[in-house]
Every structure is written in C-alpha cells, then in structure tokens.
Design a protein around this motif. Sequence first.
Motif, PDB file in Angstrom:
ATOM      1  N   UNK A   1      88.902  41.734  74.160  1.00 37.78           N
ATOM      2  CA  UNK A   1      88.038  42.899  74.399  1.00 37.78           C
ATOM      3  C   UNK A   1      87.213  42.659  75.657  1.00 37.78           C
ATOM      4  N   UNK A   2      87.161  43.642  76.520  1.00 40.16           N
ATOM      5  CA  UNK A   2      86.347  43.549  77.724  1.00 40.16           C
ATOM      6  C   UNK A   2      85.129  44.457  77.586  1.00 40.16           C
ATOM      7  N   UNK A   3      84.141  44.125  78.353  1.00 40.76           N
ATOM      8  CA  UNK A   3      82.917  44.930  78.317  1.00 40.76           C
ATOM      9  C   UNK A   3      83.173  46.349  78.822  1.00 40.76           C
ATOM     10  N   UNK A   4      84.092  46.485  79.772  1.00 42.50           N
ATOM     11  CA  UNK A   4      84.403  47.814  80.299  1.00 42.50           C
ATOM     12  C   UNK A   4      85.009  48.710  79.224  1.00 42.50           C
ATOM     13  N   UNK A   5      85.932  48.144  78.425  1.00 43.44           N
ATOM     14  CA  UNK A   5      86.532  48.940  77.346  1.00 43.44           C
ATOM     15  C   UNK A   5      85.474  49.404  76.352  1.00 43.44           C
ATOM     16  N   UNK A   6      84.608  48.482  75.966  1.00 40.93           N
ATOM     17  CA  UNK A   6      83.579  48.843  74.989  1.00 40.93           C
ATOM     18  C   UNK A   6      82.611  49.870  75.560  1.00 40.93           C
ATOM     19  N   UNK A   7      82.271  49.731  76.837  1.00 40.30           N
ATOM     20  CA  UNK A   7      81.366  50.705  77.451  1.00 40.30           C
ATOM     21  C   UNK A   7      82.004  52.087  77.498  1.00 40.30           C
ATOM     22  N   UNK A   8      83.265  52.152  77.922  1.00 40.29           N
ATOM     23  CA  UNK A   8      83.956  53.440  77.959  1.00 40.29           C
ATOM     24  C   UNK A   8      84.083  54.044  76.562  1.00 40.29           C
TER      25      UNK A   8
ATOM     26  N   UNK B   1      82.116  53.522  73.911  1.00 40.71           N
ATOM     27  CA  UNK B   1      80.819  54.005  73.415  1.00 40.71           C
ATOM     28  C   UNK B   1      80.408  55.308  74.099  1.00 40.71           C
ATOM     29  N   UNK B   2      80.675  55.413  75.409  1.00 43.02           N
ATOM     30  CA  UNK B   2      80.333  56.653  76.106  1.00 43.02           C
ATOM     31  C   UNK B   2      81.166  57.825  75.611  1.00 43.02           C
ATOM     32  N   UNK B   3      82.451  57.580  75.364  1.00 45.52           N
ATOM     33  CA  UNK B   3      83.302  58.658  74.856  1.00 45.52           C
ATOM     34  C   UNK B   3      82.886  59.076  73.455  1.00 45.52           C
ATOM     35  N   UNK B   4      82.562  58.106  72.605  1.00 46.38           N
ATOM     36  CA  UNK B   4      82.139  58.444  71.249  1.00 46.38           C
ATOM     37  C   UNK B   4      80.815  59.201  71.267  1.00 46.38           C
TER      38      UNK B   4
ATOM     39  N   UNK C   1      92.744  50.221  70.765  1.00 41.18           N
ATOM     40  CA  UNK C   1      93.548  51.219  70.059  1.00 41.18           C
ATOM     41  C   UNK C   1      92.732  52.477  69.776  1.00 41.18           C
ATOM     42  N   UNK C   2      91.476  52.276  69.378  1.00 42.70           N
ATOM     43  CA  UNK C   2      90.625  53.443  69.132  1.00 42.70           C
ATOM     44  C   UNK C   2      90.344  54.206  70.429  1.00 42.70           C
ATOM     45  N   UNK C   3      90.306  53.468  71.539  1.00 41.07           N
ATOM     46  CA  UNK C   3      90.035  54.101  72.827  1.00 41.07           C
ATOM     47  C   UNK C   3      91.139  55.074  73.224  1.00 41.07           C
ATOM     48  N   UNK C   4      92.377  54.805  72.782  1.00 41.33           N
ATOM     49  CA  UNK C   4      93.478  55.715  73.095  1.00 41.33           C
ATOM     50  C   UNK C   4      93.234  57.094  72.495  1.00 41.33           C
ATOM     51  N   UNK C   5      92.812  57.125  71.245  1.00 37.75           N
ATOM     52  CA  UNK C   5      92.570  58.407  70.577  1.00 37.75           C
ATOM     53  C   UNK C   5      91.309  59.067  71.129  1.00 37.75           C
ATOM     54  N   UNK C   6      90.265  58.274  71.340  1.00 31.94           N
ATOM     55  CA  UNK C   6      89.002  58.835  71.822  1.00 31.94           C
ATOM     56  C   UNK C   6      89.155  59.421  73.223  1.00 31.94           C
ATOM     57  N   UNK C   7      89.973  58.787  74.073  1.00 33.17           N
ATOM     58  CA  UNK C   7      90.149  59.295  75.437  1.00 33.17           C
ATOM     59  C   UNK C   7      90.836  60.655  75.439  1.00 33.17           C
ATOM     60  N   UNK C   8      91.808  60.849  74.527  1.00 36.38           N
ATOM     61  CA  UNK C   8      92.490  62.151  74.453  1.00 36.38           C
ATOM     62  C   UNK C   8      91.520  63.239  74.005  1.00 36.38           C
TER      63      UNK C   8
END
Length: 305
Positions: free
Chosen positions: A1-8, A10-13, A96-103
Amino acid sequence: MSYRDLRNFTEMMRGLGYPRLISVENFRQPNFELVAEILLWLIQRYEPDAHIPKDIDTEQDRVIFIKSSAQFIATKIHIKLNTKRLYMADGYSVKELLKVASVLHSAIVFLYQSHAGISRFLILRSKINVLTKASKINELKAVRQLASEVTQRGATLYHLLSQEPELRDARMSALAHPLDINTIEKGLRSSIMKVEQNTKSTLQKLDNVAADEANLEAKIEKRKSELDRSKKRLSTLQSVRPAFMDEFERLEEELKLQYASYLIKFRNMTYLEHQMEDHNRQEQARMNENELSLRRIQTRLREEE
C-alpha cells in the motif's frame, strides 16, 4: 500500500459521501469489518437494491461475502477484483476498493458537469426570452456554440472512457510502484544545489550593484567639485576689471564720433552725386536739342538751294 493510493481513496470516498472518516491507521492491521463495510457501501451506492449477504461472523461467511461482492461487481460494473487481497483486509485491499471507488467518482464528476452544462443552457434560454430581437440573435449564437461544445465534450468523454480498460492496468501498476528514496534524495539535492547557485548569483549581482553605486557616487562628487570650481572661477573673472578696459572705452567713444561723422559725409556725398547726375542729364538733353535744331537748319538750307 502506498500513501498516494490511500490519499486518493480517502478523497474519493469523501467525495462519494462516505459517512466515516478513513485514515492510514485503519489499514495498518487487517480490518475485515471496515473493508466489508466499505465494499457493501460501494455496492449499495451503485445499486441500492443489490442483495449481498451481510454476515461476516465466521470464516465461511466472509468467503461467501467476498465472492458475492466480487461477482456482483464483475457482472454489473465490469471490474475484476482480486478476492485474495480483499480477504486480507489490509493495505493491499485498498487498491481493489480504489477500482470501484474511482468508477463511481468519475460518474459523479461527469454528472456534475452535465448538470452544470444544463443549468448554463437554462440560464441562457431565460435570458433569450427577456432580451430584444437583436440580442436574441447573439444569444442564439451562444446557445449553438454551447451545444456544439457539449457535443464535443461528450465525444471526448466517450473516447476517454473507451480507453479506460486499456489504461486501468497501467495506472494501477504506476500507482502501486513504490517510491525510490534514492531518486527522491537525488532530486532534492539537485534542487537544493540549483537554489544555492541562484542565491549565489543573486548575491553576486547585489554586490556588483553596490560597487556600481559607489562608483557612480564618486563620479557625481567629482563632477560636483569641478562644477563648484568652475563657478568660482567664473565669479572671479567677472569681478576682475581688465587692464585695457579704460583704453577700450576711450576708443569706443572715439569710434562712435567717427561713425557719426562718417554718416554725415556719406549722406552729403550721396546727395551731391545725385545732383551731379541730374545736371549731367540736363546737359545731355540740351546738347541733344541743339544738335537736333542744327540738323533742321541744315535740312532747310538744302531745300532752299
């Protein structure tokens, strides 16, 4: 896990309206309850009538929940999730959650832009009903331009969305790539060196400016002293009377007298010359008359003979 992924993520959520605050500490240790809650919330956000088993008390229930959720997302959203990472419920599950949240986030952004375009169109239409006939033509042109712009942006968005399946893997791999500390350190050092060089050059320029200022001040003082000396010399010359000034004034008076005498004599001479010219003219006329009379007498005598 990278900090960039977590930041993106959290912002998307936060943009999607997730009610709970997500931080880095939530995923340092496996937290299946939070992952299941987020995954279920995303599915219900996409389709509120989705039927997903919510029991996660036992290991079998968790496996069923992960498989059902992954199957639903693959069927409805066309996104393939890694069920092993989701079951781990740690930092890797964020990818994996970021894939759904980004859409979902992209859909909300597109919807917001569409509503903004529609509101702009309605505002323009209301203005058209109020303005005069001449202004209506201009507003109609603006509406046509806006309609063409909406069409172009829609085509661009469709083209970008068509490229999403191809670019998703590349984006995810780029986001998952860990940051190289050595590269960052080299970049920071080079930036620091550039800043130091710029600072040195600026200080050197300031020193040069100070030196130039001192030289200019010295030149100004020198010119001022020369000007003062010239003024003093001029005042001295004006106050001193030359030795030949008395003789000059005497000769000047004599010259005035001589000039006055010259003018009188010149006027007299001019008058006499004029008188002499008149006298000569009269004598010449008299001689011409005498000669003419002699010729007449001679002619008469010849005729008498």
